[in-house]
Scaffold this motif. Structure first.
Motif, PDB file in Angstrom:
ATOM      1  N   ILE A  23       0.844  -1.207   0.000  1.00 42.15           N
ATOM      2  CA  ILE A  23       0.000   0.000   0.000  1.00 42.15           C
ATOM      3  C   ILE A  23       0.873   1.248   0.000  1.00 42.15           C
ATOM      4  O   ILE A  23       0.602   2.208  -0.729  1.00 42.15           O
ATOM      5  N   GLN A  24       1.940   1.240   0.796  1.00 43.97           N
ATOM      6  CA  GLN A  24       2.848   2.390   0.823  1.00 43.97           C
ATOM      7  C   GLN A  24       3.481   2.622  -0.545  1.00 43.97           C
ATOM      8  O   GLN A  24       3.543   3.758  -1.016  1.00 43.97           O
ATOM      9  N   TYR A  25       3.934   1.559  -1.191  1.00 43.48           N
ATOM     10  CA  TYR A  25       4.513   1.692  -2.527  1.00 43.48           C
ATOM     11  C   TYR A  25       3.484   2.240  -3.516  1.00 43.48           C
ATOM     12  O   TYR A  25       3.800   3.093  -4.347  1.00 43.48           O
ATOM     13  N   ALA A  26       2.248   1.750  -3.460  1.00 48.24           N
ATOM     14  CA  ALA A  26       1.205   2.213  -4.379  1.00 48.24           C
ATOM     15  C   ALA A  26       0.874   3.684  -4.140  1.00 48.24           C
ATOM     16  O   ALA A  26       0.654   4.441  -5.095  1.00 48.24           O
ATOM     17  N   LEU A  27       0.851   4.101  -2.866  1.00 52.89           N
ATOM     18  CA  LEU A  27       0.590   5.514  -2.559  1.00 52.89           C
ATOM     19  C   LEU A  27       1.721   6.402  -3.069  1.00 52.89           C
ATOM     20  O   LEU A  27       1.479   7.462  -3.649  1.00 52.89           O
ATOM     21  N   ILE A  28       2.960   5.972  -2.852  1.00 51.76           N
ATOM     22  CA  ILE A  28       4.105   6.746  -3.346  1.00 51.76           C
ATOM     23  C   ILE A  28       4.053   6.840  -4.869  1.00 51.76           C
ATOM     24  O   ILE A  28       4.336   7.890  -5.449  1.00 51.76           O
ATOM     25  N   ALA A  29       3.672   5.743  -5.529  1.00 53.84           N
ATOM     26  CA  ALA A  29       3.557   5.761  -6.990  1.00 53.84           C
ATOM     27  C   ALA A  29       2.517   6.783  -7.436  1.00 53.84           C
ATOM     28  O   ALA A  29       2.737   7.521  -8.404  1.00 53.84           O
ATOM     29  N   GLY A  30       1.395   6.842  -6.735  1.00 51.18           N
ATOM     30  CA  GLY A  30       0.357   7.811  -7.082  1.00 51.18           C
ATOM     31  C   GLY A  30       0.810   9.247  -6.876  1.00 51.18           C
ATOM     32  O   GLY A  30       0.538  10.119  -7.708  1.00 51.18           O
ATOM     33  N   VAL A  31       1.525   9.497  -5.780  1.00 46.12           N
ATOM     34  CA  VAL A  31       2.041  10.847  -5.523  1.00 46.12           C
ATOM     35  C   VAL A  31       3.078  11.217  -6.581  1.00 46.12           C
ATOM     36  O   VAL A  31       3.104  12.344  -7.085  1.00 46.12           O
ATOM     37  N   ALA A  32       3.938  10.261  -6.946  1.00 51.14           N
ATOM     38  CA  ALA A  32       4.944  10.528  -7.978  1.00 51.14           C
ATOM     39  C   ALA A  32       4.274  10.840  -9.319  1.00 51.14           C
ATOM     40  O   ALA A  32       4.712  11.736 -10.054  1.00 51.14           O
ATOM     41  N   ALA A  33       3.220  10.119  -9.645  1.00 49.42           N
ATOM     42  CA  ALA A  33       2.503  10.377 -10.895  1.00 49.42           C
ATOM     43  C   ALA A  33       1.891  11.778 -10.882  1.00 49.42           C
ATOM     44  O   ALA A  33       1.941  12.492 -11.895  1.00 49.42           O
ATOM     45  N   SER A  34       1.330  12.175  -9.746  1.00 47.17           N
ATOM     46  CA  SER A  34       0.759  13.521  -9.678  1.00 47.17           C
ATOM     47  C   SER A  34       1.859  14.577  -9.715  1.00 47.17           C
ATOM     48  O   SER A  34       1.659  15.657 -10.271  1.00 47.17           O
ATOM     49  N   GLY A  35       3.028  14.261  -9.160  1.00 43.39           N
ATOM     50  CA  GLY A  35       4.164  15.174  -9.281  1.00 43.39           C
ATOM     51  C   GLY A  35       4.575  15.346 -10.733  1.00 43.39           C
ATOM     52  O   GLY A  35       4.920  16.451 -11.177  1.00 43.39           O
ATOM     53  N   GLY A  36       4.526  14.248 -11.491  1.00 40.79           N
ATOM     54  CA  GLY A  36       4.802  14.334 -12.923  1.00 40.79           C
ATOM     55  C   GLY A  36       3.809  15.238 -13.629  1.00 40.79           C
ATOM     56  O   GLY A  36       4.174  15.988 -14.548  1.00 40.79           O
ATOM     57  N   THR A  81      -2.751  -7.181  -8.480  1.00 42.37           N
ATOM     58  CA  THR A  81      -2.675  -6.141  -9.504  1.00 42.37           C
ATOM     59  C   THR A  81      -3.848  -5.167  -9.378  1.00 42.37           C
ATOM     60  O   THR A  81      -3.681  -3.958  -9.494  1.00 42.37           O
ATOM     61  N   THR A  82      -5.025  -5.707  -9.094  1.00 37.59           N
ATOM     62  CA  THR A  82      -6.211  -4.863  -8.954  1.00 37.59           C
ATOM     63  C   THR A  82      -6.055  -3.882  -7.811  1.00 37.59           C
ATOM     64  O   THR A  82      -6.293  -2.682  -7.967  1.00 37.59           O
ATOM     65  N   THR A  83      -5.637  -4.373  -6.652  1.00 33.60           N
ATOM     66  CA  THR A  83      -5.490  -3.512  -5.479  1.00 33.60           C
ATOM     67  C   THR A  83      -4.428  -2.444  -5.725  1.00 33.60           C
ATOM     68  O   THR A  83      -4.643  -1.264  -5.428  1.00 33.60           O
ATOM     69  N   ALA A  84      -3.286  -2.836  -6.254  1.00 30.22           N
ATOM     70  CA  ALA A  84      -2.208  -1.880  -6.508  1.00 30.22           C
ATOM     71  C   ALA A  84      -2.656  -0.803  -7.490  1.00 30.22           C
ATOM     72  O   ALA A  84      -2.386   0.384  -7.290  1.00 30.22           O
ATOM     73  N   THR A  85      -3.366  -1.195  -8.535  1.00 23.83           N
ATOM     74  CA  THR A  85      -3.827  -0.242  -9.545  1.00 23.83           C
ATOM     75  C   THR A  85      -4.835   0.732  -8.959  1.00 23.83           C
ATOM     76  O   THR A  85      -4.778   1.942  -9.221  1.00 23.83           O
ATOM     77  N   ILE A  86      -5.748   0.225  -8.152  1.00 20.94           N
ATOM     78  CA  ILE A  86      -6.783   1.087  -7.575  1.00 20.94           C
ATOM     79  C   ILE A  86      -6.166   2.096  -6.616  1.00 20.94           C
ATOM     80  O   ILE A  86      -6.479   3.294  -6.665  1.00 20.94           O
ATOM     81  N   ILE A  87      -5.291   1.643  -5.742  1.00 23.50           N
ATOM     82  CA  ILE A  87      -4.668   2.559  -4.779  1.00 23.50           C
ATOM     83  C   ILE A  87      -3.815   3.592  -5.503  1.00 23.50           C
ATOM     84  O   ILE A  87      -3.850   4.788  -5.184  1.00 23.50           O
TER      85      ILE A  87
END
Length: 161
Positions: A23-36, A81-87
């Motif tokens: 979950i932490q990795y997925a959240l960081i990925a989402g924040v990084a994408a929004s930073g992009g 994969t579903t959970t990671a993608t959604i988060i």
């Protein structure tokens, strides 16, 4: 369960579970994408910034993209994969909106708020319906696979005789 020392109080604490780590990795990925997204918007404002600054924004966008891909890939090692993608998608959506509001003065109106609520409820429903395989099921799958392989070897040996 393995424990690690807690330097603050001398007590021990359990390491984070694989799910928590995912979950932490997925959240960081989402924040990084929004930073992009932020760097992309800054880069597109060509009349405000010169070519050197826009190039730095491009590099920031690329760095955020690489970070997002790396963290998302790691999250899928710990989550389905579903959970990671959604988060990842949800955190990207929410942080992009917050960055837009804080940095660019974008308005988050009634419809956006209702959409965020509906998105959150939908995510909760999807995640509540997904279950991890129980250890009993995992061991029966392993036994079935092992038995099938043994049967194939026995059949092959009988044919060779």
């Amino acid at each position: 369960m393995t424990t690690t020392p807690n330097n603050d109080s001398g007590k021990t604490r359990s390491p984070p579970s694989s799910t928590t780590t995912g979950i932490q990795y997925a959240l960081i990925a989402g924040v990084a994408a929004s930073g992009g997204s932020v760097f992309g918007k800054l880069m597109s404002q060509s009349s405000v910034y010169g070519p050197v600054i826009r190039t730095l924004f491009l590099l920031g966008n690329l760095l955020c993209t690489v970070l997002m891909i790396g963290m998302f890939t790691r999250s899928m090692q710990h989550l389905s994969t579903t959970t990671a993608t959604i988060i990842n998608s949800c955190s990207n959506f929410l942080f992009t909106a917050l960055f837009g509001y804080a940095l660019f003065g974008e308005q988050l109106g009634y419809y956006w708020s209702m959409g965020a609520v509906i998105l959150s409820v939908g995510i909760a429903i999807i995640l509540s319906g997904e279950s991890e395989p129980s250890p009993a099921n995992a061991s029966s799958v392993a036994r079935t696979t092992s038995t099938t392989e043994e049967e194939a070897i026995d059949t092959s040996n009988k044919k060779n005789q």
